[in-house]
Design a protein around this motif. Sequence first.
Motif, mmCIF file in Angstrom:
data_model
loop_
_atom_site.group_PDB
_atom_site.id
_atom_site.type_symbol
_atom_site.label_atom_id
_atom_site.label_comp_id
_atom_site.label_asym_id
_atom_site.label_seq_id
_atom_site.Cartn_x
_atom_site.Cartn_y
_atom_site.Cartn_z
ATOM 1 N N TYR A 97 0.753 -1.185 -0.141
ATOM 2 C CA TYR A 97 -0.174 -0.094 -0.009
ATOM 3 C C TYR A 97 0.808 1.090 -0.082
ATOM 4 C CZ TYR A 97 -3.727 -3.158 1.772
ATOM 5 O OH TYR A 97 -4.573 -4.015 1.859
ATOM 6 N N PRO A 98 0.468 2.634 -0.451
ATOM 7 C CA PRO A 98 1.216 3.452 -0.189
ATOM 8 C C PRO A 98 1.731 3.865 1.320
ATOM 9 C CG PRO A 98 -0.954 4.200 -1.379
ATOM 10 C CD PRO A 98 -1.190 2.852 -0.807
ATOM 11 N N GLY A 99 3.183 3.765 1.388
ATOM 12 C CA GLY A 99 3.752 3.786 2.401
ATOM 13 C C GLY A 99 3.826 2.763 3.482
ATOM 14 N N VAL A 100 3.097 1.606 3.023
ATOM 15 C CA VAL A 100 2.938 0.367 3.959
ATOM 16 C C VAL A 100 3.409 -0.886 3.066
ATOM 17 C CG1 VAL A 100 1.296 -0.800 5.308
ATOM 18 C CG2 VAL A 100 1.257 1.661 5.182
ATOM 19 N N LYS A 101 4.041 -1.782 3.661
ATOM 20 C CA LYS A 101 4.027 -3.081 3.248
ATOM 21 C C LYS A 101 3.677 -4.274 4.204
ATOM 22 C CE LYS A 101 8.534 -5.020 3.258
ATOM 23 N NZ LYS A 101 9.929 -5.362 3.201
ATOM 24 N N VAL A 102 2.943 -5.234 3.420
ATOM 25 C CA VAL A 102 2.438 -6.212 4.390
ATOM 26 C C VAL A 102 2.805 -7.555 4.018
ATOM 27 C CG1 VAL A 102 0.210 -7.411 4.991
ATOM 28 C CG2 VAL A 102 0.262 -4.873 4.573
ATOM 29 N N THR A 103 3.260 -8.370 4.976
ATOM 30 C CA THR A 103 3.757 -9.721 4.612
ATOM 31 C C THR A 103 2.754 -10.700 5.383
ATOM 32 O OG1 THR A 103 5.488 -9.568 6.221
ATOM 33 C CG2 THR A 103 6.019 -9.030 3.973
ATOM 34 N N MET B 289 12.704 7.072 4.786
ATOM 35 C CA MET B 289 13.149 8.750 4.447
ATOM 36 C C MET B 289 12.404 9.526 4.985
ATOM 37 S SD MET B 289 15.865 8.318 2.488
ATOM 38 C CE MET B 289 16.052 9.935 1.747
ATOM 39 N N ARG B 290 11.188 9.344 5.410
ATOM 40 C CA ARG B 290 10.245 10.525 6.223
ATOM 41 C C ARG B 290 10.198 9.825 7.718
ATOM 42 N NH1 ARG B 290 8.587 14.672 3.856
ATOM 43 N NH2 ARG B 290 6.874 15.158 5.360
ATOM 44 N N ARG B 291 10.906 8.992 8.136
ATOM 45 C CA ARG B 291 10.839 8.192 9.570
ATOM 46 C C ARG B 291 9.282 7.541 9.656
ATOM 47 N NH1 ARG B 291 13.904 13.165 12.925
ATOM 48 N NH2 ARG B 291 16.060 12.520 12.206
ATOM 49 N N ASN B 292 9.049 7.221 8.477
ATOM 50 C CA ASN B 292 7.465 6.342 8.650
ATOM 51 C C ASN B 292 6.451 7.556 9.004
ATOM 52 O OD1 ASN B 292 8.884 4.043 7.901
ATOM 53 N ND2 ASN B 292 9.557 3.773 9.813
ATOM 54 N N ALA B 293 6.374 8.628 8.623
ATOM 55 C CA ALA B 293 5.464 9.432 9.003
ATOM 56 C C ALA B 293 3.889 9.267 8.434
ATOM 57 C CB ALA B 293 5.869 10.952 8.573
ATOM 58 N N LEU B 294 3.067 9.562 8.925
ATOM 59 C CA LEU B 294 1.838 9.137 8.554
ATOM 60 C C LEU B 294 0.875 10.305 7.785
ATOM 61 C CD1 LEU B 294 0.375 7.201 11.748
ATOM 62 C CD2 LEU B 294 1.500 6.525 9.715
ATOM 63 N N SER B 295 0.906 10.434 6.694
ATOM 64 C CA SER B 295 0.032 11.119 5.852
ATOM 65 C C SER B 295 -1.380 10.440 5.708
ATOM 66 C CB SER B 295 0.401 11.497 4.299
ATOM 67 O OG SER B 295 0.485 10.150 3.643
ATOM 68 N N LEU B 296 -2.493 11.498 5.207
ATOM 69 C CA LEU B 296 -3.673 10.805 4.999
ATOM 70 C C LEU B 296 -3.737 9.568 4.241
ATOM 71 C CD1 LEU B 296 -5.626 14.189 4.642
ATOM 72 C CD2 LEU B 296 -5.444 12.979 6.854
ATOM 73 N N GLU B 297 -2.727 9.668 3.209
ATOM 74 C CA GLU B 297 -2.731 8.508 2.351
ATOM 75 C C GLU B 297 -2.432 7.353 3.096
ATOM 76 O OE1 GLU B 297 -1.415 7.748 -2.388
ATOM 77 O OE2 GLU B 297 0.043 8.692 -0.925
ATOM 78 N N THR C 217 4.757 -2.751 12.627
ATOM 79 C CA THR C 217 6.011 -2.359 12.786
ATOM 80 C C THR C 217 6.574 -1.186 12.034
ATOM 81 O OG1 THR C 217 8.227 -3.088 13.599
ATOM 82 C CG2 THR C 217 7.378 -4.125 11.765
ATOM 83 N N GLY C 218 7.874 -0.731 12.119
ATOM 84 C CA GLY C 218 8.394 0.366 11.163
ATOM 85 C C GLY C 218 9.607 -0.615 10.534
ATOM 86 N N SER C 219 10.086 0.304 9.432
ATOM 87 C CA SER C 219 11.209 0.075 8.678
ATOM 88 C C SER C 219 12.511 1.126 9.348
ATOM 89 C CB SER C 219 10.964 0.060 7.266
ATOM 90 O OG SER C 219 10.515 1.422 6.939
ATOM 91 N N GLY C 220 13.570 0.754 9.003
ATOM 92 C CA GLY C 220 14.639 1.444 9.355
ATOM 93 C C GLY C 220 14.740 1.833 10.908
ATOM 94 N N SER D 50 7.259 8.667 13.147
ATOM 95 C CA SER D 50 7.423 9.799 13.661
ATOM 96 C C SER D 50 5.900 10.445 13.699
ATOM 97 C CB SER D 50 8.354 10.830 12.669
ATOM 98 O OG SER D 50 7.688 10.770 11.529
ATOM 99 N N GLY D 51 4.959 9.785 13.551
ATOM 100 C CA GLY D 51 3.722 10.108 13.837
ATOM 101 C C GLY D 51 2.969 10.972 12.496
ATOM 102 N N ASN D 52 2.103 11.922 13.146
ATOM 103 C CA ASN D 52 1.574 12.450 11.927
ATOM 104 C C ASN D 52 2.370 13.428 11.147
ATOM 105 O OD1 ASN D 52 -1.043 13.583 10.775
ATOM 106 N ND2 ASN D 52 -1.033 15.277 12.196
ATOM 107 N N ASP D 53 2.108 13.268 9.742
ATOM 108 C CA ASP D 53 3.078 14.060 8.914
ATOM 109 C C ASP D 53 2.205 15.473 8.780
ATOM 110 O OD1 ASP D 53 4.265 15.165 6.879
ATOM 111 O OD2 ASP D 53 4.252 13.336 5.674
ATOM 112 N N ILE D 54 2.770 16.318 9.592
ATOM 113 C CA ILE D 54 2.037 17.591 9.790
ATOM 114 C C ILE D 54 2.071 18.620 8.554
ATOM 115 C CG2 ILE D 54 2.181 19.843 10.919
ATOM 116 C CD1 ILE D 54 3.353 18.267 13.511
ATOM 117 N N SER D 55 3.210 18.337 7.782
ATOM 118 C CA SER D 55 3.146 19.121 6.633
ATOM 119 C C SER D 55 2.212 18.567 5.400
ATOM 120 C CB SER D 55 4.576 19.016 6.033
ATOM 121 O OG SER D 55 4.867 17.507 5.723
ATOM 122 N N ALA D 56 1.822 17.226 5.481
ATOM 123 C CA ALA D 56 0.856 16.819 4.673
ATOM 124 C C ALA D 56 -0.419 16.616 5.199
ATOM 125 C CB ALA D 56 1.305 15.224 4.273
#
Length: 265
Positions: free
Chosen positions: A6-12, A26-34, A58-61, A66-72
């Motif tokens: 999925y966008p920003g998410v990998k499922v196994t 690269m964005r510390r696994n920030a959460l945009s609306l997407e 879990t996260g990668s890296g 880093s929680g909510n992607d405020i800029s997005a």
Amino acid sequence: MAVTSYPGVKVTLKDGLRVIQLDNPMRRNALSLEVYEALTSALKEAADDPATNITAITGSGGFYSSGNDISATTAGFASGDTEEISTKIKQAANVLKVFVDQFILFPKVLVAVVNGPAYGIAVTTLALCDVVYASDTATFNCPFVKLAFTPEGCSSYTFPKIMGHSLAAEVLYFNRVLDAKEALNCGLVSRVSSNLDKEIWPHLQVLAKEYNCIAMNHGKKMVRRWEKEHLLKINAAEIELLEERWTSEDFFEAMIAFFAKRSKM
């Protein structure tokens, strides 16, 4: 091993263990609306899949998230006319509400494996998981007041219940950052590991493959049934207050300060 993206998410999925991994290091696994919507879809898929016994987030890296992607997600609140701003706020609020509701309603055992620092919504939703494991490098940070936010993810209820009122107040109001040992001691985390790959992931794989997960899920249903409706109401109330905060003068001032500080970095 089955793999879905999925966008920003990998499922196994392997032998009953479904791993939902935030995958934007690269964005510390920030959460945009997407990404919120992608995580919600991934959780719904896990809930409906008969081959999934245990689900782990879990996260990668080096970061869990880093929680909510405020800029997005919130930068657009200050642009456009009043009607456009209102529409954006309603959209963000609805996405967040549906996301948290999915944690509350998730019918199977849900585990968080916190592989590094976690912020905001990535911390508050831990209290809605059934089990939380953490790396010894993990930290837990809820910088709500700095950003003129208020508690979300049902943390206005779950944190005092888990941590006690005084510590929860420090975390939610004073931005006290917990390290892994403190999170363990207060009950937010059940186990801390110096090597997740050797200690935690094999353990989860054995549980998913060899344990009676039907009985496990019935056990969860009994434990969670007493608070489910209450948590849904709490989530709705928290979202309602956040909508008010997102239109306040001090929120816009906090956003201006946040982006000004970021531009100097």
